[in-house]
Enzyme design. Sequence first.
Site, PDB file in Angstrom:
ATOM      1  N   SER A  30      61.718  -0.170  67.879  1.00  3.03           N
ATOM      2  CA  SER A  30      60.981  -0.179  66.529  1.00  3.03           C
ATOM      3  C   SER A  30      60.776  -1.846  66.114  1.00  3.03           C
ATOM      4  O   SER A  30      59.507  -2.175  65.471  1.00  3.03           O
ATOM      5  CB  SER A  30      62.112   0.207  65.437  1.00  3.03           C
ATOM      6  OG  SER A  30      63.014   0.714  65.864  1.00  3.03           O
ATOM      7  N   ARG A  56      59.943   2.588  79.576  1.00  7.69           N
ATOM      8  CA  ARG A  56      59.478   4.116  80.051  1.00  7.69           C
ATOM      9  C   ARG A  56      58.051   4.394  80.191  1.00  7.69           C
ATOM     10  O   ARG A  56      57.411   4.172  79.322  1.00  7.69           O
ATOM     11  CB  ARG A  56      60.051   5.258  78.995  1.00  7.69           C
ATOM     12  CG  ARG A  56      61.518   5.234  79.093  1.00  7.69           C
ATOM     13  CD  ARG A  56      62.143   5.992  78.258  1.00  7.69           C
ATOM     14  NE  ARG A  56      61.992   5.796  76.796  1.00  7.69           N
ATOM     15  CZ  ARG A  56      61.357   6.164  75.929  1.00  7.69           C
ATOM     16  NH1 ARG A  56      60.560   7.036  76.024  1.00  7.69           N
ATOM     17  NH2 ARG A  56      61.147   5.397  74.765  1.00  7.69           N
ATOM     18  N   GLY A  71      65.781 -12.306  59.419  1.00 10.31           N
ATOM     19  CA  GLY A  71      65.630 -12.306  57.930  1.00 10.31           C
ATOM     20  C   GLY A  71      65.470 -10.853  57.840  1.00 10.31           C
ATOM     21  O   GLY A  71      65.741 -10.004  58.353  1.00 10.31           O
ATOM     22  N   LYS A  97      75.898  -9.801  59.354  1.00 10.30           N
ATOM     23  CA  LYS A  97      75.302  -8.886  58.489  1.00 10.30           C
ATOM     24  C   LYS A  97      75.431  -7.552  58.650  1.00 10.30           C
ATOM     25  O   LYS A  97      75.610  -6.776  57.930  1.00 10.30           O
ATOM     26  CB  LYS A  97      73.954  -9.442  57.874  1.00 10.30           C
ATOM     27  CG  LYS A  97      73.168  -9.127  58.673  1.00 10.30           C
ATOM     28  CD  LYS A  97      72.322  -7.640  58.684  1.00 10.30           C
ATOM     29  CE  LYS A  97      71.235  -7.692  59.607  1.00 10.30           C
ATOM     30  NZ  LYS A  97      70.711  -6.468  60.032  1.00 10.30           N
ATOM     31  N   VAL A 151      69.571   1.711  68.422  1.00 10.67           N
ATOM     32  CA  VAL A 151      70.854   0.611  68.681  1.00 10.67           C
ATOM     33  C   VAL A 151      71.478   0.432  67.166  1.00 10.67           C
ATOM     34  O   VAL A 151      70.767   0.329  66.346  1.00 10.67           O
ATOM     35  CB  VAL A 151      69.994  -0.845  69.196  1.00 10.67           C
ATOM     36  CG1 VAL A 151      69.394  -1.582  68.385  1.00 10.67           C
ATOM     37  CG2 VAL A 151      71.387  -1.612  69.777  1.00 10.67           C
ATOM     38  N   GLU A 187      73.738  -2.360  66.389  1.00 13.25           N
ATOM     39  CA  GLU A 187      74.244  -3.603  66.840  1.00 13.25           C
ATOM     40  C   GLU A 187      75.732  -3.798  66.461  1.00 13.25           C
ATOM     41  O   GLU A 187      76.343  -4.527  66.896  1.00 13.25           O
ATOM     42  CB  GLU A 187      73.370  -4.800  66.640  1.00 13.25           C
ATOM     43  CG  GLU A 187      72.169  -4.898  67.524  1.00 13.25           C
ATOM     44  CD  GLU A 187      72.166  -5.699  68.641  1.00 13.25           C
ATOM     45  OE1 GLU A 187      73.409  -5.544  69.386  1.00 13.25           O
ATOM     46  OE2 GLU A 187      71.235  -5.857  69.256  1.00 13.25           O
TER      47      GLU A 187
HETATM   48  N1  LIG Z   1      64.621  -2.432  63.648  1.00  9.30           N
HETATM   49  C1  LIG Z   1      64.590  -3.398  63.059  1.00  9.30           C
HETATM   50  O1  LIG Z   1      64.031  -3.037  61.796  1.00  9.30           O
HETATM   51  C2  LIG Z   1      64.973  -4.655  63.370  1.00  9.30           C
HETATM   52  C3  LIG Z   1      66.017  -4.762  64.386  1.00  9.30           C
HETATM   53  N2  LIG Z   1      66.261  -6.117  64.948  1.00  9.30           N
HETATM   54  C4  LIG Z   1      67.013  -6.181  66.050  1.00  9.30           C
HETATM   55  O2  LIG Z   1      66.162  -6.063  67.196  1.00  9.30           O
HETATM   56  C5  LIG Z   1      66.858  -5.627  68.343  1.00  9.30           C
HETATM   57  C6  LIG Z   1      66.456  -4.641  68.931  1.00  9.30           C
HETATM   58  O3  LIG Z   1      66.430  -3.454  67.835  1.00  9.30           O
HETATM   59  P1  LIG Z   1      65.213  -2.373  67.713  1.00  9.30           P
HETATM   60  O4  LIG Z   1      63.861  -2.698  68.306  1.00  9.30           O
HETATM   61  O5  LIG Z   1      65.279  -1.994  66.196  1.00  9.30           O
HETATM   62  O6  LIG Z   1      65.832  -1.101  68.592  1.00  9.30           O
HETATM   63  P2  LIG Z   1      65.591   0.389  68.885  1.00  9.30           P
HETATM   64  O7  LIG Z   1      66.681   1.129  68.903  1.00  9.30           O
HETATM   65  O8  LIG Z   1      64.536   0.702  68.023  1.00  9.30           O
HETATM   66  O9  LIG Z   1      64.771   0.152  70.295  1.00  9.30           O
HETATM   67  C7  LIG Z   1      65.502  -0.517  71.463  1.00  9.30           C
HETATM   68  C8  LIG Z   1      64.605  -0.700  72.443  1.00  9.30           C
HETATM   69  O10 LIG Z   1      65.290  -1.566  73.306  1.00  9.30           O
HETATM   70  C9  LIG Z   1      65.134  -0.831  74.675  1.00  9.30           C
HETATM   71  N3  LIG Z   1      66.415  -1.034  75.395  1.00  9.30           N
HETATM   72  C10 LIG Z   1      67.555  -0.367  75.182  1.00  9.30           C
HETATM   73  N4  LIG Z   1      68.601  -0.492  76.133  1.00  9.30           N
HETATM   74  C11 LIG Z   1      67.881  -1.213  77.175  1.00  9.30           C
HETATM   75  C12 LIG Z   1      68.453  -1.882  78.199  1.00  9.30           C
HETATM   76  N5  LIG Z   1      69.683  -1.681  78.826  1.00  9.30           N
HETATM   77  N6  LIG Z   1      67.598  -2.721  78.894  1.00  9.30           N
HETATM   78  C13 LIG Z   1      66.267  -2.996  78.163  1.00  9.30           C
HETATM   79  N7  LIG Z   1      65.842  -2.180  77.238  1.00  9.30           N
HETATM   80  C14 LIG Z   1      66.538  -1.455  76.500  1.00  9.30           C
HETATM   81  C15 LIG Z   1      64.753   0.413  74.229  1.00  9.30           C
HETATM   82  O11 LIG Z   1      64.088   1.271  75.494  1.00  9.30           O
HETATM   83  P3  LIG Z   1      64.043   3.005  75.621  1.00  9.30           P
HETATM   84  O12 LIG Z   1      63.266   3.368  74.387  1.00  9.30           O
HETATM   85  O13 LIG Z   1      63.641   3.047  77.012  1.00  9.30           O
HETATM   86  O14 LIG Z   1      65.629   3.385  75.497  1.00  9.30           O
HETATM   87  C16 LIG Z   1      63.891   0.248  73.095  1.00  9.30           C
HETATM   88  O15 LIG Z   1      62.585  -0.108  73.560  1.00  9.30           O
HETATM   89  C17 LIG Z   1      68.325  -5.327  67.757  1.00  9.30           C
HETATM   90  O16 LIG Z   1      69.174  -6.383  67.899  1.00  9.30           O
HETATM   91  C18 LIG Z   1      68.138  -5.363  66.378  1.00  9.30           C
HETATM   92  O17 LIG Z   1      69.336  -5.737  65.670  1.00  9.30           O
HETATM   93  C19 LIG Z   1      66.126  -7.251  64.098  1.00  9.30           C
HETATM   94  C20 LIG Z   1      65.272  -7.122  62.827  1.00  9.30           C
HETATM   95  C21 LIG Z   1      64.862  -5.802  62.158  1.00  9.30           C
HETATM   96  O1  LIG Z   2      68.085  -6.153  60.773  1.00  8.22           O
HETATM   97  C1  LIG Z   2      67.408  -5.343  60.094  1.00  8.22           C
HETATM   98  C2  LIG Z   2      66.747  -5.445  59.109  1.00  8.22           C
HETATM   99  O2  LIG Z   2      66.523  -6.996  58.757  1.00  8.22           O
HETATM  100  C3  LIG Z   2      67.567  -3.800  60.678  1.00  8.22           C
HETATM  101  O3  LIG Z   2      69.007  -3.424  60.466  1.00  8.22           O
HETATM  102  P1  LIG Z   2      69.542  -2.062  61.014  1.00  8.22           P
HETATM  103  O4  LIG Z   2      69.693  -2.201  62.600  1.00  8.22           O
HETATM  104  O5  LIG Z   2      70.863  -1.949  60.496  1.00  8.22           O
HETATM  105  O6  LIG Z   2      68.472  -1.231  60.973  1.00  8.22           O
END
Ligand SMILES: NC(=O)C1=CN([C@@H]2O[C@H](COP(=O)(O)OP(=O)(O)OC[C@H]3O[C@@H](n4cnc5c(N)ncnc54)[C@H](OP(=O)(O)O)[C@@H]3O)[C@@H](O)[C@H]2O)C=CC1
Ligand SMILES: O=C(CO)COP(=O)(O)O
EC number: 1.1.1.94
Length: 340
Positions: free
Chosen positions: A11, A33, A138, A193, A281, A283
């Site tokens: 995402s 993928r 943020g 957080k 995920v 986290e």
């Molecule tokens: N979502 C949000 O709004 C926000 C997220 N973040 C941070 O961004 C980071 C990513 O989160 P987010 O994008 O939301 O996570 P998602 O769960 O939406 O997506 C995870 C992504 O990482 C890939 N992935 C999972 N495991 C592995 C691995 N072992 N090696 C390589 N790729 C992998 C997945 O691939 P596949 O689909 O193939 O499993 C997918 O593309 C986290 O640290 C999160 O805290 C920060 C701010 C906002």
């Molecule tokens: O970090 C985030 C917004 O700033 C997203 O939080 P979540 O991983 O709990 O969805």
Amino acid sequence: MQKIAVIGAGSWGSALAMVLADNGHDVRLVGRRQEQMDELNERHTNESYLPNIELPTTIRGYTGMEEALGGVEAIVLVVPTKAMRETVRKIVPYLQKAVPVIHASKGIEPATHKRISEMIAEEDASTNRISSITVLSGPSHAEEVALRQPTTVTVASADDEAAKYTQNLFMNQQFRVYTNPDLIGVEIGGALKNIIALACGVTNGLGYGDNTKAAIMTRGLAEISRLGTTMGAKPLTFSGLSGLGDLIVTCTSVHSRNWRAGRMIGEGLSMDEVLEKMGMVVEGIRTTQAAYELSEKLEIDMPVTKALYSVLFNGIDPYQAAEELMGRVKRHEVESLYRS
Ligand SMILES: NC(=O)C1=CN([C@@H]2O[C@H](COP(=O)(O)OP(=O)(O)OC[C@H]3O[C@@H](n4cnc5c(N)ncnc54)[C@H](OP(=O)(O)O)[C@@H]3O)[C@@H](O)[C@H]2O)C=CC1
Ligand SMILES: O=C(CO)COP(=O)(O)O
């Protein structure tokens, strides 16, 4: 216009790729993928992570690092914290010259207790293909950034020029980017957080309301500040976007995976059941372990983190953990704000 590879097509990686594409950059989004990257290239969607969103047609999807990284001028890492080291090891062999790396992930590594920028630097230590490391953090749910709703974030780096470069890459009318020199504080605030959001979710799952949520958020921020300042962060950073701002957005939004996971745990589901249902995920679970271990090592009082750790890892009933939190010895509210 810069050639930028965004590694991690979940995402947040996809939403950040949209911001960069909106700003006219040549964006290569790297997923693991093939069918997901085919969907992106053919239909310009990423239904499993950003449902009902049309991505800019200029974003190209890749699965191979060699192809994606050819000639790139910057790399944005947005994979879960547990995949960060392995991802850096995969990219460095394909970098023809040293490039700036920006990471947008939120976590601390259990066992080593390292922040993400420290993990990235360690993995590049023998290759030196990374010229600077910047964190972007943020209050920013991917779902709202993808809808181009007004959002503010902070970028921090030990290298002031790298922070300003990152600000210029991402800043636009809907996505306002501030700089902050406090790399430690910005990374710690974003990581911790998630623990407090999980704990807020647990209290909602138990049926408690807004008073309890406000208590956990406020006392949670106090313990984030205590640990963070002990690790070298500047206190003021925790009142900013990557501290209080992200705490608010994560503890109070149905978008938050951490808050939703916590609520299910409060409702009685096991951690495994919750993770299976989420499919994304969460986290805060591993970060709770890391922060709990750090608080023990550094002798920092972190009662909310400790209570959540006992629920997640020692099988303590959430109701009992809440009772124990409320029954602790009397304390002064502010005397111990920055140290235990
Ligand atoms: N979502 C949000 O709004 C926000 C997220 N973040 C941070 O961004 C980071 C990513 O989160 P987010 O994008 O939301 O996570 P998602 O769960 O939406 O997506 C995870 C992504 O990482 C890939 N992935 C999972 N495991 C592995 C691995 N072992 N090696 C390589 N790729 C992998 C997945 O691939 P596949 O689909 O193939 O499993 C997918 O593309 C986290 O640290 C999160 O805290 C920060 C701010 C906002
Ligand atoms: O970090 C985030 C917004 O700033 C997203 O939080 P979540 O991983 O709990 O969805």
